[in-house]
Design a protein around this motif. Structure first.
Motif, short mmCIF file in Angstrom:
data_model
loop_
_atom_site.label_atom_id
_atom_site.label_comp_id
_atom_site.label_asym_id
_atom_site.label_seq_id
_atom_site.Cartn_x
_atom_site.Cartn_y
_atom_site.Cartn_z
N UNK A 117 0.82 -1.20 0.00
CA UNK A 117 0.00 0.00 0.00
C UNK A 117 0.87 1.26 0.00
N UNK A 118 0.23 2.37 -0.35
CA UNK A 118 0.85 3.69 -0.19
C UNK A 118 0.59 4.19 1.23
N UNK A 119 1.13 5.36 1.55
CA UNK A 119 0.91 6.03 2.84
C UNK A 119 1.41 5.19 4.03
N UNK A 120 2.51 4.49 3.85
CA UNK A 120 3.06 3.68 4.94
C UNK A 120 3.68 4.51 6.05
N UNK A 121 3.91 5.79 5.78
CA UNK A 121 4.52 6.64 6.79
C UNK A 121 3.70 6.79 8.05
N UNK A 122 2.40 6.49 7.96
CA UNK A 122 1.54 6.61 9.14
C UNK A 122 1.93 5.61 10.23
#
Length: 271
Positions: free
Chosen positions: A199-204
């Motif tokens: 997935x994208x947005x793994x920085x969360x």
């Protein structure tokens, strides 16, 4: 030649990760074997704020658990619904449902404990917390590996969580629970860093780890924060509010993330 070097580095990196995991496991075993039982100190139940503001003992420490209930119920409904969150497998649905159930459990369990903090009630604060950690780690495994591995991880960690809390309740020994609550918060960012997500947005995941560390600092400095803000709110109450930001952050991730391969297809289809 370049491909050979890259492959060699990858194998070495993979081998180092295995050695690191093995060393961590051995350290845990040594900790259990060579340390005496650690009873829960009565100081654990002595919080700075014991005010009764609206007829509720320890009012702010009780009321600051309410955000867990809101985000837990909403997350539980959205995870089951399957359209609001971007979840690509049934295993992930189970993982996130258990996580948000843990948030609901924390809201009730922690509020019940803070009404009259003692060794008998603390189990209802500890158990939902370990369930939340277990399911969150499993959600990450679902995301980074596969459904079978994720399900095995979810079942194993949930069983371990119940056994750790049961051991503390029976023997008044917090070693297992302490390891559980120390290792998993460290393992989550480590796995998120070492393994690629689909997935994208793994920085969360890393944002949530930062929030957790900030919350723990607030809890440790409970009385100091109370004095600094002129006895308005304690560090422990702020810890509750800060920890409630973790499921909010992860919910934002679930809303906005996309499958990486789907994103590439969409980009190729653009004129």
């Amino acid at each position: 030649m370049m491909g050979y070097v890259t492959n060699h580095r990858w194998k070495r990196w993979k081998r180092n990760r295995i050695w690191g995991a093995t060393a961590t496991f051995l350290c845990c075993i040594c900790f259990i074997l060579f340390t005496p039982p650690i009873p829960r100190s009565l100081n654990h139940h002595r919080f700075a704020d014991v005010r009764n503001l609206v007829g509720v003992p320890n009012t702010l420490n009780v009321m600051t658990n309410f955000p867990f209930l809101i985000v837990g119920v909403l997350g539980f409904v959205f995870a089951l619904d399957g359209t609001f969150f971007n979840i690509s497998s049934q295993g992930e649905v189970w993982g996130w449902v258990v996580f948000y159930s843990g948030m609901i459990g924390i809201a009730f369990g922690s509020a019940y404990y803070h009404l009259k903090p003692d060794n008998h009630r603390v189990i209802w604060d500890t158990l939902p917390m370990t369930v939340a950690f277990s399911s969150l780690m499993s959600c990450l495994v679902f995301e980074r590996f596969d459904q079978k591995t994720g399900l095995c991880c979810l079942v194993a960690l949930l069983v371990s969580a119940f056994l750790c809390v049961l051991h503390e309740r029976i023997y008044n020994d917090i070693r297992f629970c302490m390891m559980f609550q120390l290792i998993l918060p460290l393992a989550i960012p480590a796995v998120a860093f070492m393994y690629r997500s689909k997935y994208t947005h793994s920085g969360y995941w890393f944002v949530s780890t930062g929030i957790y560390l900030l919350a723990k600092i607030q809890g440790i400095t409970d009385k100091k924060i109370f004095r600094v803000n002129n006895y308005f709110i304690t560090g422990h109450s702020l810890e509750h509010l800060c920890l409630a930001l973790i499921p909010i952050s992860l919910s934002i991730m679930l809303i906005y993330r996309e499958l990486k391969f789907q994103r590439l297809v969409d980009l190729k289809d653009r004129p």
